[in-house]
Design an enzyme around this catalytic site. Structure first.
Site, PDB file in Angstrom:
ATOM      1  CG  HIS A  63      -8.475  -2.751   0.027  1.00 33.95           C
ATOM      2  ND1 HIS A  63      -7.229  -2.261   0.359  1.00 33.95           N
ATOM      3  CD2 HIS A  63      -8.764  -3.685   0.975  1.00 33.95           C
ATOM      4  CE1 HIS A  63      -6.791  -2.877   1.449  1.00 33.95           C
ATOM      5  NE2 HIS A  63      -7.702  -3.747   1.846  1.00 33.95           N
ATOM      6  CG  ASP A 305      -9.528  -7.093   3.738  1.00 30.01           C
ATOM      7  OD1 ASP A 305      -9.218  -6.082   3.083  1.00 30.01           O
ATOM      8  OD2 ASP A 305      -8.706  -7.963   4.071  1.00 30.01           O
TER       9      ASP A 305
END
Ligand code: NCD
Ligand code: ZN
Ligand code: ZN
Ligand code: ZN
Length: 425
Positions: A63, A305
């Site tokens: 992200h 992640d």
């Protein structure tokens, strides 16, 4: 562009694990073998003795918060973190602000990302606005350059909508990357549901949330024949479900992150939100199952992640958003857990952190052979270091590994034939 000669390095890729010299010229590998002559004094010569060279890692779940939440991270700080961790390619999840459901926004982001030295890929959303109502236009997103489709951060609410998404994604030729969670089961939970959540008196996240939606999506993939990749597997149940779906012939794969094979929910007793992510840290039995899944090939990739959040947001244990950064620790954590314990060879780690993610995204899988891109990392396998959140290149410092000691350090990262990162003490 400099010509670079790396001498006496342990070269590791899917084809070899052998000591040799590697010559980099004009952005490519120009030679690999024994005793390459440095005939030109303009060469930069790097002593690779004691180091391993491997293709730059590819992290298919990060992200970068760009656009819209760039106080947490942006494409430049995220790429700097990646390079420091030996990661030279990434797939960015689409839960930006606004979300990546718009071809123009995807084009604009990918254009800016070209300057980073990292091979930045973007996933488009499965549903418009990540709302879980209407499907996005996958053909238009593909034309804009997306590499995959995902609503990561949120589940697709129903099996019907997921089946339709898979059917459309198959037509567009794009893999679906699924965040499997049942929000009705989660019901405000913030950590794994079990002894620790009970002791702390906080709402738990039952593993059934992950296991049931993983099973649902795998069934939809089997039914439609579409390509499905399950995000951040954290439980024994979802590992087993992926194993069964593979045996049944599904075009399915999955990933896990280092925190799921190294840590358990006991850490939440500290009541520190830096240990909170979604899915949450689980139990020793889950750690065992994730480890087995990596060793038997059920789990295809190790991802981070990488989910930056600010210190202010992480200050309140109960109200903080889920997520941890990971790009600068993933290789060290994996080497410590699997290589230094003798569970995996270095070639296996290259497979989990380069070959498999690139194959699943239909991108070229690199080796260290002549003619391949000069995208590689130099790693001191035996160097021990302690994770200091203040030394991270990421704009956010919410690492779950703070204060932990790992063995294995990325010393240099080269992409496009240029040295982009050098470790300095
Ligand atoms: C992610 C985020 O912050 O965007 N958080 C997390 O805990 N993993 C969302 C996600 O990956 O589901
Ligand atoms: Zn690429
Ligand atoms: Zn997710
Ligand atoms: Zn995510």
């Amino acid at each position: 562009m400099e010509t670079i000669l790396i001498r006496n390095v342990r070269a590791v890729d899917s084809l070899r694990d052998a000591e040799c010299d590697i010559l980099l010229k004009d952005g490519r590998i120009a030679a690999i073998g024994q005793n390459i002559a440095a005939e030109d004094t303009a060469f930069r010569v790097i002593d690779g003795s004691g180091l391993a060279a491997m293709p730059g890692l590819f992290d298919m779940h990060v992200h970068f918060r760009d656009p819209g939440q760039t106080h947490k991270e942006d494409v430049n700080t995220g790429s700097a973190a990646a390079l420091a961790g030996g990661v030279t390619g990434v797939l960015c999840m689409p839960n930006t602000t606004p979300p990546m459901d718009n071809p123009e926004q995807v084009r604009e982001f990918l254009e800016r990302a070209k300057k980073t030295g990292v091979d930045v890929h973007q996933a488009g959303t499965l549903t418009v606005g990540l709302k879980g109502e209407r499907l996005a236009d996958y053909e238009a997103l593909k034309a804009a350059g997306v590499t995959a489709l995902s609503d990561d951060g949120r589940p697709v609410p129903t099996a019907e909508l997921m089946e339709q998404a898979l059917a459309n994604a198959k037509k567009a030729g794009l893999p679906v990357v699924s965040h499997c969670e049942d929000l009705a089961i989660i019901d405000g939970g913030i950590i794994n549901k079990g002894a620790v959540s009970e002791q702390l008196g906080v709402r738990g996240m039952d593993r059934l949330s992950e296991d049931s939606v993983t099973e649902r999506d795998l069934q939809a993939a089997l039914k439609t024949g579409a390509q499905l990749h399950i995000c951040h597997v954290s439980t024994r149940g979802s590992t087993d479900a992926v194993r069964r779906a593979k045996a049944a012939g599904g075009n399915v794969s999955c990933e896990t992150a280092p925190h799921y094979f190294l840590l358990t929910d006991e850490l939440l007793l500290k009541q520190d939100a830096d240990y909170r992510m979604n899915p949450p840290l689980r139990t020793p039995d889950d750690v065992q199952a994730i480890t087995e899944g990596i060793l038997d090939g059920t789990i295809d990739c190790i991802i981070t992640d990488h989910a930056p959040h600010t210190a202010e947001e992480k200050a309140d244990f109960r109200k903080a958003p889920n997520g941890v950064v990971g790009l600068e620790t993933s290789l060290a954590a994996t080497l410590t857990a699997f290589y230094h314990t003798g569970k995996l060879q270095l070639q296996d780690i290259v497979r989990l952190m380069h070959d498999n993610p690139k194959r699943l995204l239909h991108l070229p899988v690199n080796t260290l052979s002549v003619g391949e891109p000069a995208d590689l990392i130099l790693v001191d396998l035996n160097r021990t270091w302690t994770v200091d959140p203040d030394k991270l290149h990421s704009r956010s410092h919410n690492t779950v590994f703070k204060g932990m000691t790992f063995t294995g350090k990325v010393m240099m990262t080269i992409t496009g034939g240029e040295i982009r990162y050098t470790y300095e003490e």
